[in-house]
Scaffold this motif. Structure first.
Motif, PDB file in Angstrom:
ATOM      1  N   GLY A 348      35.289  -8.040 -15.623  1.00 25.69           N
ATOM      2  CA  GLY A 348      35.601  -9.771 -15.415  1.00 25.69           C
ATOM      3  C   GLY A 348      35.776 -10.150 -16.661  1.00 25.69           C
ATOM      4  O   GLY A 348      35.556 -10.226 -17.972  1.00 25.69           O
ATOM      5  N   ALA A 349      36.632 -11.524 -16.139  1.00 25.72           N
ATOM      6  CA  ALA A 349      37.012 -12.028 -17.654  1.00 25.72           C
ATOM      7  C   ALA A 349      37.755 -13.084 -16.610  1.00 25.72           C
ATOM      8  O   ALA A 349      38.174 -13.119 -15.610  1.00 25.72           O
ATOM      9  N   PHE A 350      37.133 -14.567 -17.511  1.00 24.33           N
ATOM     10  CA  PHE A 350      38.011 -16.085 -16.924  1.00 24.33           C
ATOM     11  C   PHE A 350      38.545 -16.062 -18.300  1.00 24.33           C
ATOM     12  O   PHE A 350      38.697 -15.655 -19.395  1.00 24.33           O
ATOM     13  N   ILE A 351      40.193 -16.266 -18.358  1.00 24.72           N
ATOM     14  CA  ILE A 351      40.953 -17.036 -19.087  1.00 24.72           C
ATOM     15  C   ILE A 351      41.938 -17.988 -19.203  1.00 24.72           C
ATOM     16  O   ILE A 351      42.628 -18.304 -17.309  1.00 24.72           O
ATOM     17  N   GLY A 352      41.544 -19.070 -19.995  1.00 25.23           N
ATOM     18  CA  GLY A 352      42.398 -19.556 -20.132  1.00 25.23           C
ATOM     19  C   GLY A 352      41.779 -21.417 -19.712  1.00 25.23           C
ATOM     20  O   GLY A 352      41.993 -22.403 -19.169  1.00 25.23           O
ATOM     21  N   LEU A 353      40.159 -20.916 -20.447  1.00 23.71           N
ATOM     22  CA  LEU A 353      39.385 -22.189 -20.117  1.00 23.71           C
ATOM     23  C   LEU A 353      40.070 -23.392 -21.035  1.00 23.71           C
ATOM     24  O   LEU A 353      40.185 -22.800 -22.405  1.00 23.71           O
ATOM     25  N   ALA A 354      39.679 -24.072 -20.867  1.00 20.70           N
ATOM     26  CA  ALA A 354      39.867 -25.796 -21.484  1.00 20.70           C
ATOM     27  C   ALA A 354      39.220 -26.746 -21.605  1.00 20.70           C
ATOM     28  O   ALA A 354      38.189 -26.538 -20.837  1.00 20.70           O
ATOM     29  N   HIS A 355      38.121 -27.861 -22.025  1.00 27.29           N
ATOM     30  CA  HIS A 355      37.123 -28.627 -21.665  1.00 27.29           C
ATOM     31  C   HIS A 355      38.102 -29.495 -20.016  1.00 27.29           C
ATOM     32  O   HIS A 355      36.849 -29.311 -19.743  1.00 27.29           O
ATOM     33  N   GLU A 356      39.048 -29.603 -19.667  1.00 28.27           N
ATOM     34  CA  GLU A 356      38.984 -29.690 -18.146  1.00 28.27           C
ATOM     35  C   GLU A 356      38.975 -28.919 -17.174  1.00 28.27           C
ATOM     36  O   GLU A 356      39.002 -29.068 -16.207  1.00 28.27           O
ATOM     37  N   SER A 357      38.719 -27.054 -17.802  1.00 30.76           N
ATOM     38  CA  SER A 357      37.934 -26.684 -16.585  1.00 30.76           C
ATOM     39  C   SER A 357      36.668 -27.345 -15.752  1.00 30.76           C
ATOM     40  O   SER A 357      35.116 -26.432 -16.423  1.00 30.76           O
ATOM     41  N   ASP A 358      36.504 -27.590 -15.669  1.00 34.50           N
ATOM     42  CA  ASP A 358      35.456 -28.102 -14.317  1.00 34.50           C
ATOM     43  C   ASP A 358      34.817 -27.001 -13.532  1.00 34.50           C
ATOM     44  O   ASP A 358      35.564 -26.069 -13.430  1.00 34.50           O
ATOM     45  N   ARG A 359      33.979 -27.012 -12.689  1.00 37.41           N
ATOM     46  CA  ARG A 359      33.191 -26.428 -11.785  1.00 37.41           C
ATOM     47  C   ARG A 359      34.109 -25.936 -10.218  1.00 37.41           C
ATOM     48  O   ARG A 359      34.337 -24.486 -10.529  1.00 37.41           O
ATOM     49  N   PRO A 360      34.977 -26.564  -9.660  1.00 42.44           N
ATOM     50  CA  PRO A 360      36.607 -26.779  -8.709  1.00 42.44           C
ATOM     51  C   PRO A 360      36.855 -25.473  -9.271  1.00 42.44           C
ATOM     52  O   PRO A 360      37.959 -25.069  -8.418  1.00 42.44           O
ATOM     53  N   ALA A 361      37.681 -26.305 -10.741  1.00 44.30           N
ATOM     54  CA  ALA A 361      38.694 -25.774 -11.187  1.00 44.30           C
ATOM     55  C   ALA A 361      38.292 -23.817 -10.701  1.00 44.30           C
ATOM     56  O   ALA A 361      39.106 -23.202 -10.683  1.00 44.30           O
ATOM     57  N   MET A 362      37.015 -23.507 -11.733  1.00 42.44           N
ATOM     58  CA  MET A 362      36.389 -22.039 -11.830  1.00 42.44           C
ATOM     59  C   MET A 362      36.528 -20.987 -10.532  1.00 42.44           C
ATOM     60  O   MET A 362      36.298 -20.144 -10.965  1.00 42.44           O
ATOM     61  N   THR A 363      35.546 -22.128  -9.093  1.00 43.85           N
ATOM     62  CA  THR A 363      35.765 -21.282  -7.736  1.00 43.85           C
ATOM     63  C   THR A 363      37.096 -21.158  -7.743  1.00 43.85           C
ATOM     64  O   THR A 363      37.521 -19.764  -7.447  1.00 43.85           O
ATOM     65  N   ARG A 364      38.134 -22.411  -7.745  1.00 47.73           N
ATOM     66  CA  ARG A 364      39.039 -21.789  -7.333  1.00 47.73           C
ATOM     67  C   ARG A 364      39.916 -20.832  -7.801  1.00 47.73           C
ATOM     68  O   ARG A 364      40.823 -19.706  -7.268  1.00 47.73           O
ATOM     69  N   ALA A 365      39.669 -20.486  -9.519  1.00 51.42           N
ATOM     70  CA  ALA A 365      40.249 -19.423 -10.505  1.00 51.42           C
ATOM     71  C   ALA A 365      39.653 -17.814  -9.537  1.00 51.42           C
ATOM     72  O   ALA A 365      40.043 -17.435  -9.441  1.00 51.42           O
ATOM     73  N   VAL A 366      38.153 -17.728  -9.203  1.00 49.40           N
ATOM     74  CA  VAL A 366      37.426 -17.294  -8.873  1.00 49.40           C
ATOM     75  C   VAL A 366      37.961 -16.855  -7.068  1.00 49.40           C
ATOM     76  O   VAL A 366      38.436 -15.552  -6.763  1.00 49.40           O
ATOM     77  N   MET A 367      38.487 -17.466  -6.420  1.00 49.23           N
ATOM     78  CA  MET A 367      38.797 -16.830  -5.164  1.00 49.23           C
ATOM     79  C   MET A 367      40.807 -16.612  -5.438  1.00 49.23           C
ATOM     80  O   MET A 367      40.906 -15.896  -4.252  1.00 49.23           O
ATOM     81  N   GLU A 368      40.933 -17.253  -6.443  1.00 49.92           N
ATOM     82  CA  GLU A 368      42.768 -16.818  -6.749  1.00 49.92           C
ATOM     83  C   GLU A 368      42.283 -15.449  -7.163  1.00 49.92           C
ATOM     84  O   GLU A 368      43.028 -15.007  -6.765  1.00 49.92           O
ATOM     85  N   GLY A 369      41.788 -15.214  -8.139  1.00 50.89           N
ATOM     86  CA  GLY A 369      41.647 -13.721  -8.568  1.00 50.89           C
ATOM     87  C   GLY A 369      41.152 -12.247  -7.733  1.00 50.89           C
ATOM     88  O   GLY A 369      41.994 -11.401  -7.435  1.00 50.89           O
ATOM     89  N   VAL A 370      40.402 -13.366  -6.257  1.00 53.86           N
ATOM     90  CA  VAL A 370      40.422 -11.820  -5.458  1.00 53.86           C
ATOM     91  C   VAL A 370      41.669 -11.565  -4.259  1.00 53.86           C
ATOM     92  O   VAL A 370      41.783 -10.607  -4.026  1.00 53.86           O
ATOM     93  N   ALA A 371      42.403 -13.135  -3.876  1.00 56.16           N
ATOM     94  CA  ALA A 371      43.169 -13.640  -3.658  1.00 56.16           C
ATOM     95  C   ALA A 371      44.463 -12.145  -4.151  1.00 56.16           C
ATOM     96  O   ALA A 371      45.295 -11.810  -3.849  1.00 56.16           O
ATOM     97  N   PHE A 372      44.237 -12.516  -5.434  1.00 52.80           N
ATOM     98  CA  PHE A 372      45.487 -11.717  -7.001  1.00 52.80           C
ATOM     99  C   PHE A 372      45.094  -9.895  -6.430  1.00 52.80           C
ATOM    100  O   PHE A 372      45.550  -9.089  -6.235  1.00 52.80           O
ATOM    101  N   ALA A 373      43.906  -9.234  -6.550  1.00 52.09           N
ATOM    102  CA  ALA A 373      43.408  -8.091  -6.515  1.00 52.09           C
ATOM    103  C   ALA A 373      43.787  -7.675  -4.896  1.00 52.09           C
ATOM    104  O   ALA A 373      44.416  -6.416  -4.559  1.00 52.09           O
ATOM    105  N   LEU A 374      43.410  -8.581  -3.782  1.00 51.85           N
ATOM    106  CA  LEU A 374      44.072  -7.771  -2.394  1.00 51.85           C
ATOM    107  C   LEU A 374      45.552  -8.114  -3.284  1.00 51.85           C
ATOM    108  O   LEU A 374      46.039  -7.032  -2.149  1.00 51.85           O
TER     109      LEU A 374
END
Length: 485
Positions: A348-374
């Protein structure tokens, strides 16, 4: 009364239902997984027995009268595990589990033999049973030389319950030894792995009788009459029976430890190059297809540990209002991936991290990643000839409204949420126990639950999710190029 036993990776669940399919009670007992080396995943079969005794024992303490009236037991279990016994029925080594990837080289070698895809209708995945036995032959030859029987996990539980070596079609389809169209072991494929039919269990349909409970166990649990044990099902097919996903075109999405997009079929529709699983269903004359991702709620559990928050806290933090995907993309390949990549080495990997990438943004990315895998799974099912018009959600991740909205929008399909109740694998197993005991009509017993609510795709975010999905798809080959094999 009827009892369903679901042997999961993290716990064994026992569920008691009555003739009207009302859930009377349930109990569970925890299980742990050993990971002695990178990519390994094992359990001691003796722990399954202990867990079964604990869970059913709790039902016996709390509901002795109801348990005494049990006439049928159904079994469900995690698939593909290699439980190796000697000729006397003694366990020779810890069971190698479904998410163990040590045999990826052996799987590729078997998959290069065109007979395996032609006969089984599936890629030989590293998690399947046959390559595990080839690995044992290469690395533990003294154990391979003593193999008397190879059982799937739930069927070892059956052996303890009944003394019988029996399996059924849905679970056996995940071994790479079953002729999936004929619903029988392939002598040709068994010989290709230096095994024979004599080392396999007998086969029955999931709704048929697959043994009778030993009198000593019946006495221990206070069961007063003869108790049949159904053939049962692999966990996904059992969940389908619990959800009533048995008619052609019916489908569910499971957000559990792994993720599954499951579609019932009235005929055999293999397309192994898509990495879609084409398996027998638990009911006679039926099959199913499913796309499988190896890490679904496991991704949020992993991220929760890193952030020192619970998955529920992370889900609460993102709220219920769906947002368009941001700049952060998450690839959920924490232990490799099955559909559509068949890649045990990818991570796995996080892509596109920036200073403004807070915890909620990364949580949403995790959920979206699973959605895109489906979504990858949906596209694979479409390529194999299956179109879906709606799906039903099951699994722990389906309790997150945000996650369901993300999945519905990524797939562009409405998702039905069942009315309150437990319609998972243990319930499906209990239904199979009922069918075996009564000889009832499978379609009349395995009906879908009422829908409490439907989560619709959010059209306002459809274009943004499609753009983010295309970005997600482009990242796999880029990451693969730098992933250590």
């Amino acid at each position: 009364m009827y009892l369903g036993l679901d042997l999961g990776t993290s716990s064994l669940k026992a569920m008691l239902i009555d003739d009207g399919q009302t859930v009377i009670a349930s109990a569970d007992a925890a299980l742990s997984v050993a990971r002695p080396h990178h990519g390994w995943s094992e359990q001691n079969p003796a722990d399954w027995i202990d867990a079964c005794r604990i869970a059913v024992g709790r039902l016996a303490e709390r509901h002795p009268g109801e348990l005494a009236a049990v006439r049928g037991i159904g079994l469900s279990g995690h698939m593909h595990g290699a439980t190796i016994l000697d000729k006397e029925g003694a366990v020779l080594r810890p069971c190698i589990l479904w998410n163990d990837t040590r045999s990826h080289v052996e799987a590729a070698q078997l998959d290069d033999d065109p007979r395996f895809r032609a006969i089984t209708g599936n890629i030989v995945f590293p998690g399947f049973t046959a390559p595990k036995l080839v690995w044992v032959k290469k690395n533990e030859p003294e154990i391979f030389g003593k193999v008397g029987k190879v059982l799937l996990p739930k069927d070892y539980l059956r052996y303890w319950l009944t003394g019988e070596y029996i399996s059924e079609m849905s679970d056996s389809a995940g071994t790479s030894w079953l002729d999936t169209a004929k619903r029988d072991w392939s002598d040709e494929l068994l010989a290709a792995t230096d095994l024979s039919r004599s080392q396999m269990p007998a086969l029955v349909e999931g709704s048929e009788v697959g043994g009778t409970l030993k009198s000593a166990l019946a006495a221990e649990w206070g069961m007063t009459g003869p108790v049949v044990v159904a053939g049962g099902a692999g966990d996904n097919a059992a969940s389908a029976c619990g959800m009533g996903t048995v008619a052609d075109g019916a489908a569910f999405v499971s957000l559990g430890t792994s993720g599954v997009l499951f579609a019932a079929n009235d005929r055999y529709r293999p397309k192994p190059e898509s990495a879609v699983h084409a398996f027998c269903h638990a009911l006679p004359g039926t099959w199913h297809q499913m796309g499988v991702i190896l890490s679904a709620t496991d991704t949020l559990n992993w991220y929760a540990k890193i952030t020192d928050k619970s998955p529920a806290e992370l889900s609460t933090e993102v709220g219920d209002t769906l947002q368009a995907p941001g700049d952060v993309t998450f690839l959920p390949y924490l232990s490799g991936e099955r559909t559509p990549h068949n890649d045990a080495a990818i991570r796995g990997a996080f892509i596109g991290l920036a200073h403004e990438s807070d915890r909620p943004a990364m949580t949403r990315a995790v959920m979206e990643g699973v959605a895109f895998a489906l979504r990858d799974n949906l596209e694979a099912l479409r390529s194999a000839g299956t179109e879906l018009s709606r799906i039903t959600a099951i699994g722990g991740g389906s309790r997150s409204r945000y996650w369901l909205k993300a999945v519905a929008t990524a797939l562009d399909l409405p998702i039905d949420i069942p009315a309150d109740g437990d319609f998972g694998a243990a319930f499906g197993a209990a239904r199979l126990g009922m069918l075996a005991a009564t000889g009832g009509d499978p379609l009349a017993v395995c009906t879908p639950p009422k829908t409490a609510e439907t989560v619709e795709p959010e059209t306002a975010h459809k274009a943004a999710f499609e753009e983010a999905y295309q970005r997600y798809r482009a990242l796999y080959p880029a990451i693969r190029a730098v992933t250590k094999a």
